[in-house]
Design a protein around this motif. Structure first.
Motif: not given
Length: 99
Positions: A85-99
């Motif tokens: 869950e932490d990895v998935a959450d970190d990936a979603a946050r990183a993707q959201g900041q990159a947009s």
């Protein structure tokens, strides 16, 4: 765990038979009035507890070790899920900041 439980019940059943025999032969006191059955069961419980504690020590230790292994596996599974869950959450946050 089931083996320990069945062994414990066996010790109790043996004590119940012995106490019943002692009470009805007059070697052990009878209960008051209609409480004779309850007296026999309680006396058998009191006698079987220390016998089980001493006689079933090895089996109790094996059952305890089995429970500890199961709890450790469950904790490891929970920790693995938490890490996913932490990895998935970190990936979603990183993707959201990159947009």
């Amino acid at each position: 765990m089931l083996r320990y439980t069945l062994m414990r019940l066996g010790v109790f059943a043996g004590c119940l038979v012995v106490v019943w025999g002692l009470v009805y032969s007059g070697l052990a006191p009878r209960g008051l009035g209609a409480s004779n059955g309850l007296w026999i069961v309680l006396l058998a419980l009191v006698i079987s507890a220390p016998i089980s504690f001493v006689v079933l020590r090895g089996e109790r230790d094996r059952a305890s070790a089995q429970i500890v292994r199961k709890v450790d596996r469950m904790k490891a599974g929970i920790e693995a899920n938490r890490a996913q869950e932490d990895v998935a959450d970190d990936a979603a946050r990183a993707q959201g900041q990159a947009s």
